[in-house]
Each structure stands twice: as C-alpha cells, then as structure tokens.
Design an enzyme around this catalytic site. Sequence first.
Site, PDB file in Angstrom:
ATOM      1  N   ASP A 103       0.835  -1.194   0.000  1.00  0.00           N
ATOM      2  CA  ASP A 103       0.000   0.000   0.000  1.00  0.00           C
ATOM      3  C   ASP A 103       0.876   1.253   0.000  1.00  0.00           C
ATOM      4  O   ASP A 103       1.994   1.232   0.519  1.00  0.00           O
ATOM      5  CB  ASP A 103      -0.899   0.018   1.235  1.00  0.00           C
ATOM      6  CG  ASP A 103      -1.955  -1.075   1.201  1.00  0.00           C
ATOM      7  OD1 ASP A 103      -2.274  -1.545   0.099  1.00  0.00           O
ATOM      8  OD2 ASP A 103      -2.444  -1.460   2.280  1.00  0.00           O
ATOM      9  N   TYR A 126       5.922  -8.981   8.460  1.00  0.00           N
ATOM     10  CA  TYR A 126       5.531  -7.583   8.633  1.00  0.00           C
ATOM     11  C   TYR A 126       5.605  -7.170  10.098  1.00  0.00           C
ATOM     12  O   TYR A 126       5.479  -8.010  11.000  1.00  0.00           O
ATOM     13  CB  TYR A 126       4.084  -7.360   8.178  1.00  0.00           C
ATOM     14  CG  TYR A 126       3.801  -7.643   6.731  1.00  0.00           C
ATOM     15  CD1 TYR A 126       3.840  -6.626   5.782  1.00  0.00           C
ATOM     16  CD2 TYR A 126       3.460  -8.924   6.309  1.00  0.00           C
ATOM     17  CE1 TYR A 126       3.546  -6.880   4.440  1.00  0.00           C
ATOM     18  CE2 TYR A 126       3.175  -9.186   4.970  1.00  0.00           C
ATOM     19  CZ  TYR A 126       3.221  -8.167   4.050  1.00  0.00           C
ATOM     20  OH  TYR A 126       2.943  -8.426   2.734  1.00  0.00           O
ATOM     21  N   ASP A 154      -7.470   0.864   7.304  1.00  0.00           N
ATOM     22  CA  ASP A 154      -6.294   1.518   7.889  1.00  0.00           C
ATOM     23  C   ASP A 154      -6.654   2.974   8.177  1.00  0.00           C
ATOM     24  O   ASP A 154      -7.739   3.453   7.817  1.00  0.00           O
ATOM     25  CB  ASP A 154      -5.056   1.391   6.995  1.00  0.00           C
ATOM     26  CG  ASP A 154      -5.212   2.066   5.636  1.00  0.00           C
ATOM     27  OD1 ASP A 154      -6.102   2.929   5.484  1.00  0.00           O
ATOM     28  OD2 ASP A 154      -4.446   1.716   4.716  1.00  0.00           O
ATOM     29  N   ARG A 176      -4.041  -5.304   6.866  1.00  0.00           N
ATOM     30  CA  ARG A 176      -5.127  -4.381   7.240  1.00  0.00           C
ATOM     31  C   ARG A 176      -6.349  -5.164   7.702  1.00  0.00           C
ATOM     32  O   ARG A 176      -7.009  -4.815   8.694  1.00  0.00           O
ATOM     33  CB  ARG A 176      -5.527  -3.522   6.033  1.00  0.00           C
ATOM     34  CG  ARG A 176      -4.563  -2.441   5.652  1.00  0.00           C
ATOM     35  CD  ARG A 176      -5.075  -1.666   4.448  1.00  0.00           C
ATOM     36  NE  ARG A 176      -4.928  -2.389   3.201  1.00  0.00           N
ATOM     37  CZ  ARG A 176      -5.855  -2.478   2.264  1.00  0.00           C
ATOM     38  NH1 ARG A 176      -7.043  -1.932   2.454  1.00  0.00           N
ATOM     39  NH2 ARG A 176      -5.633  -3.127   1.134  1.00  0.00           N
TER      40      ARG A 176
END
Length: 316
Positions: free
Chosen positions: A39, A67, A81, A176
């Site tokens: 993103d 992550y 988000d 997300r």
Amino acid sequence: MYNGLINVYKEAGYTSNDVVARLRGILKMRKIGHTGTLDPDAVGVLVVCVGNGTKLVEMLTDHDKEYIAVCRLGVTTDTQDMSGNILSESDVDVTSERLREVVKRFVGEYDQIPPMYSAIKVGGKKLYELARAGKEVERKPRRVSIPSITILDDSRLSSDHIFTMEIKCSKGTYIRTLCNDIGEALGCGAAMEHLTRTCVGSFHLDTAVTLDEIEKRRDEGRLDEIIYPTESIFRDLDLCIIKDSHRRLLENGNGFKVENILKETPDDEMDHIDDSELYEDGVRVRVYSEDKTFFGIYKYDKRLESFKVEKFFYQP
C-alpha cells in the site's frame, strides 16, 4: 541491460507501480516488475525483478512474508487503515492478556475476506475501483496461513489503544484485514496505523536500498553491488556445468543428456555434482555453460534419461 533482483526499500507515498516506473527511468530499461503490492502508506521490502529476473515474479510473489504492524483499537475505517474514512468509534477496555488471547486465534489458517480497497478483480473490475464509486460487492473468503503473530509492544494499549505486532504469513494475507478482524473479535473494532514489510523470502529489511540510493550507485557505477544474480534464488539446488560441445543446443532451449555434463567443474568455487542424487527422477538443477553463463533450471526425467528445461533464463 541489467538482469537480476533488487531489494528496494519502498518509502511511504509511493505505490509499488510508482517504484517500478522510477526504476525504469533510473536503469533506462522497460523490463522491470515487482513481486507483491505494498500500500502507498506502507514501507519496507519490495523485491523488484529486472531483465531476465522478471521470469521470477510469479515465483517470488508466492514467497512467505513478514511484517511489523501498528494497530489502533476502537476505530474502523472503510480502508481498514487510518488513511480511510472513519466508519465507527468505540470505547476500548482491552487488557494485555485479552489481546494476546484473541490474537492467538488467528495463528494458523483462517478464511479472510479481502478488503474492498484492494486490487482483486470481481467481474472484471478491481475492488478499489468499485469502492471509490461507492459500491460494495460480496467477496469470497480466501484461506490464508499465518505461522506466527508476536506482540512486540503493548505499552500504549491502555492510554492510546495502540499495539505493535510482528506477523509471518503466506501470500495473499491482508494485514489491514487482520487488524480489522482482531478488532472485531475484541468487540471494539480496529484499523491499521502503520505497516512495515520486513522480509520477502530471503530478502530482508536491513539490506533494502532506497530509490535515491539506487540512483546514486548508478551514477557511481556501483549498481552491481545491489543487483542480485537471477540464479541466486536457486542457490539451494545442485548445479550442472554443460560441455561446450552442447552449448548451441542449450542456447536454443534444448535439454541435455547425462553424457553432456562436465564431470569436473573448472572452478573450485563452484559446487561439485553429487552424482548419487543428481539422476533421481524429478531432481531439479541449475545449469551453466563452461564460461559460467546461467541457462536456467532443468528437471531430470528418468524415463527419458535426460534433463528438460523447467525455467529458461538465457539471453544472448
């Protein structure tokens, strides 16, 4: 013309396609592709393939990823988000123990419904295009695998309702959505506040380089220091060096017989062939000519007693 893989540090504000577009300008070449969308607000590892390395895009996209995500409880948004429009806000009364208990539920495999703001296509349209038009469509859940989730910091849980977690997951996992689902399970909602991708396969954050650094190295003539050879992704496979007498056939995409293999490698730095394992049906090897030109990955067919091309990388 460059061939191989570059471990790019994607900075905030860039889309993954923006990174590819700028690299095309820096490297003065068109044949470039990335291996997994990040993103625009996310940062971290984005493995980019150049030249014959673009043949690895699909393979690298399949690699597991890691992550570090910062998650805010008590709020939900349309994008899942904090860049999106707020849909709801709730009071938060979550203890550290409760948080860990709920997070454990998502370790392993679970069916995740992709977010509307994603590049997945439904009926020929990307979901984010439909979302921007104010439409919401039914999405089929996708089975994802999350081997581990570790809470790294929950010191701001009671004050700001924020915690940080490290996630190791399979391809296709939306972090997300994981944050959203954790918030839903806690009964207060949640949205992702920040995301850093720290690892894609064997590529890690500590060796990732920014676009500015890549441009600087180009100007200094040092690009070879950051472009990993295409064949490096296959370093766990045994290698075969083929006799020069068979090279022309290799160049045309043909396979080879056992008698075409050079038994003694000409360079001590290159691994020697383990004959005991080499001729088992289905064994895969990386193939080079005597001058160390990489040709590709070949698989042994015991019935035919020959190696056939599985993935061809040679470029004249």
